[in-house]
Design an enzyme around this catalytic site. Sequence first.
Site, PDB file in Angstrom:
ATOM      1  N   GLU A  88       6.850  -7.561  -7.857  1.00 25.31           N
ATOM      2  CA  GLU A  88       6.403  -8.799  -8.654  1.00 25.31           C
ATOM      3  C   GLU A  88       5.135  -8.706  -9.659  1.00 25.31           C
ATOM      4  O   GLU A  88       4.368  -7.647  -9.653  1.00 25.31           O
ATOM      5  CB  GLU A  88       6.109  -9.700  -7.482  1.00 25.31           C
ATOM      6  CG  GLU A  88       7.120 -10.306  -6.640  1.00 25.31           C
ATOM      7  CD  GLU A  88       6.882 -11.032  -5.529  1.00 25.31           C
ATOM      8  OE1 GLU A  88       5.781 -10.912  -4.999  1.00 25.31           O
ATOM      9  OE2 GLU A  88       7.906 -11.802  -5.120  1.00 25.31           O
ATOM     10  N   CYS A 329      -3.474 -13.110  -4.250  1.00 26.65           N
ATOM     11  CA  CYS A 329      -3.506 -12.022  -3.745  1.00 26.65           C
ATOM     12  C   CYS A 329      -2.975 -11.815  -2.446  1.00 26.65           C
ATOM     13  O   CYS A 329      -3.388 -12.505  -1.577  1.00 26.65           O
ATOM     14  CB  CYS A 329      -5.045 -11.655  -3.744  1.00 26.65           C
ATOM     15  SG  CYS A 329      -5.650 -11.896  -5.516  1.00 26.65           S
TER      16      CYS A 329
HETATM   17  N1  SAH Z   1      -3.849  -1.832  -3.158  1.00 30.94           N
HETATM   18  C1  SAH Z   1      -4.939  -2.403  -3.983  1.00 30.94           C
HETATM   19  C2  SAH Z   1      -4.389  -3.298  -4.873  1.00 30.94           C
HETATM   20  C3  SAH Z   1      -3.450  -4.497  -4.416  1.00 30.94           C
HETATM   21  S1  SAH Z   1      -4.012  -5.623  -3.331  1.00 30.94           S
HETATM   22  C4  SAH Z   1      -5.947  -2.783  -3.271  1.00 30.94           C
HETATM   23  O1  SAH Z   1      -5.791  -3.022  -1.961  1.00 30.94           O
HETATM   24  O2  SAH Z   1      -7.077  -3.036  -3.838  1.00 30.94           O
HETATM   25  C5  SAH Z   1      -4.937  -6.823  -4.272  1.00 30.94           C
HETATM   26  C6  SAH Z   1      -6.014  -7.619  -3.584  1.00 30.94           C
HETATM   27  O3  SAH Z   1      -5.311  -8.376  -2.668  1.00 30.94           O
HETATM   28  C7  SAH Z   1      -6.862  -6.597  -2.603  1.00 30.94           C
HETATM   29  O4  SAH Z   1      -8.141  -6.899  -3.027  1.00 30.94           O
HETATM   30  C8  SAH Z   1      -6.625  -7.146  -1.112  1.00 30.94           C
HETATM   31  O5  SAH Z   1      -7.746  -6.884  -0.307  1.00 30.94           O
HETATM   32  C9  SAH Z   1      -6.233  -8.610  -1.593  1.00 30.94           C
HETATM   33  N2  SAH Z   1      -5.524  -9.079  -0.360  1.00 30.94           N
HETATM   34  C10 SAH Z   1      -4.510  -8.362   0.248  1.00 30.94           C
HETATM   35  N3  SAH Z   1      -4.090  -9.398   1.094  1.00 30.94           N
HETATM   36  C11 SAH Z   1      -4.622 -10.582   0.923  1.00 30.94           C
HETATM   37  C12 SAH Z   1      -4.378 -11.790   1.552  1.00 30.94           C
HETATM   38  N4  SAH Z   1      -3.628 -12.341   2.573  1.00 30.94           N
HETATM   39  N5  SAH Z   1      -5.344 -12.756   1.218  1.00 30.94           N
HETATM   40  C13 SAH Z   1      -6.274 -12.699   0.205  1.00 30.94           C
HETATM   41  N6  SAH Z   1      -6.304 -11.347  -0.509  1.00 30.94           N
HETATM   42  C14 SAH Z   1      -5.687 -10.380   0.042  1.00 30.94           C
END
Ligand code: SAH
Length: 346
Positions: A88, A329
């Site tokens: 996605e 996110c």
């Molecule tokens: N793997 C990388 C990038 C993808 S995740 C990383 O972890 O940084 C992108 C962002 O979404 C990250 O900051 C992560 O902490 C956040 N994230 C993951 N699950 C989430 C959720 N359920 N609610 C809000 N943010 C979330």
Amino acid sequence: MKTIITGLLPEEISAELALPQKYRGKQIFKWIHSGALSFDEMTDLPVKLREELAENTMLFSSGISREVIDSDGTAKVTLKLYDGHFVEAVLLEDERGRKTACISSQAGCAMGCTFCRTGTMGLIRNLDPGEIVEQYILLSNKYGKISNIVFMGMGEPLANLENVRKSIEIFHHPEGPHIGLRKITISTCGLVEGIDDLVQHGPLVKLAVSLVSADEETRERIMPVTLKNSLDHLKRALKRYQEKTNRRFTLEYVLLGGINDRRIDAEKVRHFIGNLKAVVNVIPWNPAEGLPYKEPGEETTAAFTERLEELRVPVTRRYRRGRGINGACGQLAVFENSTDPSDSGR
Ligand code: SAH
Ligand code: SF4
């Protein structure tokens, strides 16, 4: 599988397609990045060559299989990869009309963060450079010029660094999208080796780190990556990155109700930052079905943010966009066998 040509630089296109004239690769590269959808549209190539290419070579390896637009204008597209898997990509637009592509680096993710929907899928596979670049191309062909790129979709970019690096080379190329390195952000869960690799070999893009907790034990529990990449090691790697770039980075702090939202948690964040230059981006957890967390609530979020401010930590709160379409996110996941149509790319 044949080489995916959207992941190649001009000279590599010439070589891969065995083009007799070297400059043809540059022409094709330019066309790919100025919206051409087929070889037929590449009018400065000889007709015969266009016909040959159209017959023997696939221009794009992925296609849009689904598109959802949220009431706030955020668009999420599901791309079907050549082998039938799905990833996605999300297009965000700010108040000033500036567009940001949030793209994926892997199908699924192996890091297993317990609050993240993508984490629950496990890793399916790394994306090829072309598959990363195509997300950007397909979004810009559909929605117009995109000025910023964030690797915050599915996957851990530093766990697929070679391919991510190649895609950035293409994004940055003057004959291609020509996006400045300051307009590209890699978000990582904190892979020390990958951060050091960037320090040594570049590209020195903006860095965002999903901190989520500055308490070692809590972080180990919710982000298993901490077991091999302790907070202390992470902090030292961030120092090295900052020494090299002298640029502030973002610490993403997903606020999980009752887990990391107390005053003491904010104090630990302050302690972790020390004299690093960082801004904390507080992201209230976006609910993801089946995950054992709860949203922090408006009051808690405000109190946590205020505590950080009292401690003189620069804070922003991420706008919650795309929540209605699971495009926010950490909500990106494609469950290929799901019966819930909102989960499926098909
Ligand atoms: N793997 C990388 C990038 C993808 S995740 C990383 O972890 O940084 C992108 C962002 O979404 C990250 O900051 C992560 O902490 C956040 N994230 C993951 N699950 C989430 C959720 N359920 N609610 C809000 N943010 C979330
Ligand atoms: Fe992977 Fe990032 Fe999700 Fe963690 S937060 S599981 S690293 S995509």
